[in-house]
Each structure stands twice: as structure tokens, then as C-alpha cells.
Design an enzyme around this catalytic site. Structure first.
Site, PDB file in Angstrom:
ATOM      1  N   ASP A  67       3.091 -10.043  -7.399  1.00  0.00           N
ATOM      2  CA  ASP A  67       2.649 -10.283  -6.025  1.00  0.00           C
ATOM      3  C   ASP A  67       2.331 -11.745  -5.768  1.00  0.00           C
ATOM      4  O   ASP A  67       2.230 -12.553  -6.700  1.00  0.00           O
ATOM      5  CB  ASP A  67       1.441  -9.391  -5.679  1.00  0.00           C
ATOM      6  CG  ASP A  67       0.427  -9.297  -6.826  1.00  0.00           C
ATOM      7  OD1 ASP A  67       0.476 -10.136  -7.746  1.00  0.00           O
ATOM      8  OD2 ASP A  67      -0.416  -8.390  -6.795  1.00  0.00           O
ATOM      9  N   ASP A 136     -10.583  -0.537  -6.872  1.00  0.00           N
ATOM     10  CA  ASP A 136     -10.267   0.603  -6.001  1.00  0.00           C
ATOM     11  C   ASP A 136      -9.003   1.339  -6.451  1.00  0.00           C
ATOM     12  O   ASP A 136      -8.467   2.168  -5.722  1.00  0.00           O
ATOM     13  CB  ASP A 136     -10.112   0.136  -4.545  1.00  0.00           C
ATOM     14  CG  ASP A 136      -8.986  -0.880  -4.368  1.00  0.00           C
ATOM     15  OD1 ASP A 136      -8.303  -1.210  -5.370  1.00  0.00           O
ATOM     16  OD2 ASP A 136      -8.775  -1.339  -3.233  1.00  0.00           O
ATOM     17  N   HIS A 138      -6.029  -0.069  -7.122  1.00  0.00           N
ATOM     18  CA  HIS A 138      -4.732  -0.647  -6.743  1.00  0.00           C
ATOM     19  C   HIS A 138      -3.983  -1.208  -7.949  1.00  0.00           C
ATOM     20  O   HIS A 138      -4.598  -1.623  -8.933  1.00  0.00           O
ATOM     21  CB  HIS A 138      -4.874  -1.693  -5.626  1.00  0.00           C
ATOM     22  CG  HIS A 138      -5.528  -2.980  -6.034  1.00  0.00           C
ATOM     23  ND1 HIS A 138      -6.638  -3.491  -5.398  1.00  0.00           N
ATOM     24  CD2 HIS A 138      -5.225  -3.884  -6.998  1.00  0.00           C
ATOM     25  CE1 HIS A 138      -6.967  -4.645  -5.950  1.00  0.00           C
ATOM     26  NE2 HIS A 138      -6.145  -4.905  -6.920  1.00  0.00           N
ATOM     27  N   GLU A 143      -2.533  -1.056  -2.183  1.00  0.00           N
ATOM     28  CA  GLU A 143      -3.890  -0.587  -1.943  1.00  0.00           C
ATOM     29  C   GLU A 143      -3.886   0.941  -1.776  1.00  0.00           C
ATOM     30  O   GLU A 143      -2.831   1.542  -1.589  1.00  0.00           O
ATOM     31  CB  GLU A 143      -4.433  -1.253  -0.668  1.00  0.00           C
ATOM     32  CG  GLU A 143      -4.523  -2.779  -0.759  1.00  0.00           C
ATOM     33  CD  GLU A 143      -5.676  -3.270  -1.628  1.00  0.00           C
ATOM     34  OE1 GLU A 143      -6.175  -2.507  -2.475  1.00  0.00           O
ATOM     35  OE2 GLU A 143      -6.082  -4.439  -1.449  1.00  0.00           O
TER      36      GLU A 143
END
Ligand code: F6R
Length: 269
Positions: A67, A136, A138, A143
Site C-alpha cells: 500500500d 482493527d 485490517h 479496513e
């Protein structure tokens, strides 16, 4: 999934590097998928040491990063390109033209994903993908609620991810809220996955990823659908795992087998 639980971050770094090194030695032109963030830092440090002290060469290795932020140039101190240059590439003999990071400054960010996917396909696909996991759940910047079949594309970061990463930006500095990320579908097509997680703050995400239901609420849980995933954890990150004893038992037995039959069952391709 193969789950390896080690006493501390240093042991995690060394074991991860053993696996990546065996892959590169078997296939010097390996296509590596790489992550940024704190999780792979120990691995990168070890790989640099092995390059310097043990002749591990990256000359023919090709890399694709997961990313990149949208809206900051590649030479920005916080870009993922700069992170990779500073934490791995510059300290090895890798040919920078073989290293690929999504283009966060593409004129049309919607085109950046398909362009990146095309490049991955042209090299024949990723042999070994290194991953970390967000608090979380990801992976990459996929996400919670990301499609489990998603491809490389533009994503909006959650408030939690922006907060988690705000430590890297000055109080008045522009902090990106968009990124280009490989999709979960893209990650699932890689031949081998090495997931690294350390520290108490990862314990819940790690449990959801390994023992929870497969759900887009925890994107990491999609790795349960991949045939060849190795998860390397320190004790802090593993603390919530219900079947911890079983994973440790499996590791011990597999270590014996591997020693007996072959140097590594690790090689992807
Ligand atoms: C980074 C990436 C992210 C990180 C995750 C964990 O390229 O894709 O998914 O792996 O946010 O970050 P750290 O390792 O900093 O806790």
C-alpha cells in the site's frame, strides 16, 4: 494456518528472516510482497544483517508493496516508498527498478490499482507476501467491511487507522486519509503468506484472525481461506488464543519433521 509462538520480538524477527532467506536462496528472483509499519521492522533489520554478513543477495529479487498513502509524494518522509528505501532497500543490493510501491500521486488515483495489478501479473505473481495486522484487523489498508474479493484500489482509512498512524505526522502536518492498497483478493492470490504480529495491542485482532469467523469485519480472518499461511507471534500478541497449547504442540512436532526430511517446506513457487 501454521501458528508459531515465540518468546519475544527478537525471536520473531529471526524466525521470519529464516523463512524469507530460505525463499530467496531457493529462488534468487523471488517476487516478495512487502508491508510497512512496525511489524516487519525486525525482519528487515535481520535481512540487512544477513545481506551484509552472509552474502544474502537481493540483486534479482522483485518486490511489490501492499500500500501507499494518497496525496504525499514518494520522497515524503512518511511515504511508504521512503519507508522501504530507508528500512530495507538502500541497505541491500536490490535493484530499485525491481521494487514497486503503488503510486499515491497518480493523476487519477482510481487508475493506480489496476496499473499495479497489471505489473504484479507481468512478473508472474507474488511468491511470498509479508503482512502485519492492524488493531482493527485490517491487512494492507483493507479496513473492516472490505470485500473479501477486493483488488488493488483506492480506500478511505478508518479513524482508528488514522489515529494509530498519527504518531508519524507532525501536529500541523497534512495526514493522508486515503490510500491505494492491494485488495484482500489480491493478497489471497499470493503463493505463500508470512503474517507477523507482536505486542499486547494486537492480541484481539490476532485472535479474531485465527479463531474468529471469516468475516469482512476482521479482514485478516480472510487468511483462513489461504492454503499456505504462517503466522509468527510473540507471546503478547498470542495471549488471547484459545488453542495456544495446540499450536505450540504442532510447532514442536513439525520442527522435528522438517529437520528430518528437508531444510524447509517453505519455498513457494
Ligand atoms: C502496512 C500495512 C498495514 C500494517 C498494519 C499494522 O503496509 O499494510 O496493514 O501492516 O497497519 O501496522 P504496524 O505493523 O505498524 O502495527
Amino acid at each position: 494456518m501454521e501458528i508459531i509462538i515465540l518468546p519475544n520480538e527478537d525471536a520473531v524477527a529471526k524466525r521470519s528472516a529464516d523463512l524469507v532467506e530460505s525463499q530467496i536462496r531457493a529462488f534468487p528472483d523471488t517476487v516478495l510482497g512487502l508491508a510497512t509499519g512496525s511489524s516487519p521492522l525486525g525482519l528487515y533489520r535481520e535481512l540487512i544483517n544477513r545481506h551484509r554478513d552472509h552474502g544474502l543477495s537481493f540483486q534479482k529479487v522483485r518486490t511489490f508493496n501492499l500500500d501507499e498513502y494518497v496525496g504525499i509524494p514518494a520522497d515524503h518522509t512518511q511515504s511508504y516508498r521512503t519507508f522501504m528505501d530507508d528500512n530495507l532497500f538502500k541497505a541491500t543490493d536490490i535493484d530499485l527498478s525491481n521494487t514497486h510501491v503503488p503510486d499515491g500521486m497518480a493523476e487519477n488515483p482510481l487508475d493506480a490499482g489496476p496499473t499495479f495489478e497489471k505489473k504484479i501479473a507481468e512478473t508472474g505473481g507474488v511468491d511470498l507476501q509479508v503482512l502485519g495486522i492492524g488493531t482493527d484487523g485490517h491487512i494492507g489498508f483493507n479496513e473492516p467491511t472490505s470485500s473479501l474479493r477486493s483488488r488493488t484500489r483506492l480506500k478511505t482509512l478508518t479513524k482508528q487507522t488514522v489515529e494509530d498512524n498519527s504518531r508519524f505526522f507532525g501536529p500541523d502536518e497534512f495526514q493522508p486519509k486515503l490510500a491505494i492498497t492491494m485488495g484482500i483478493g489480491t493478497i489471497l492470490e499470493t503463493r505463500r503468506i508470512l503474517m507477523i504480529a507482536t505486542g499486547d495491542n494486537k492480541a484481539q485482532a490476532v485472535q479474531d484472525m485465527i479463531e474468529g469467523p471469516i468475516s469482512s469485519i476482521c479482514p485478516g480472518s480472510a487468511l483462513q481461506l489461504h492454503e499456505r499461511v504462517t503466522v509468527i507471534l510473540d507471546e503478547a500478541a498470542a495471549q488471547n488464543l484459545k488453542y495456544q497449547e495446540y499450536y505450540q504442540h504442532v510447532s514442536e512436532i513439525q520442527d522435528e519433521l522438517v529437520k528430518k526430511h528437508r531444510p524447509s517446506d517453505w519455498i513457494a513457487r
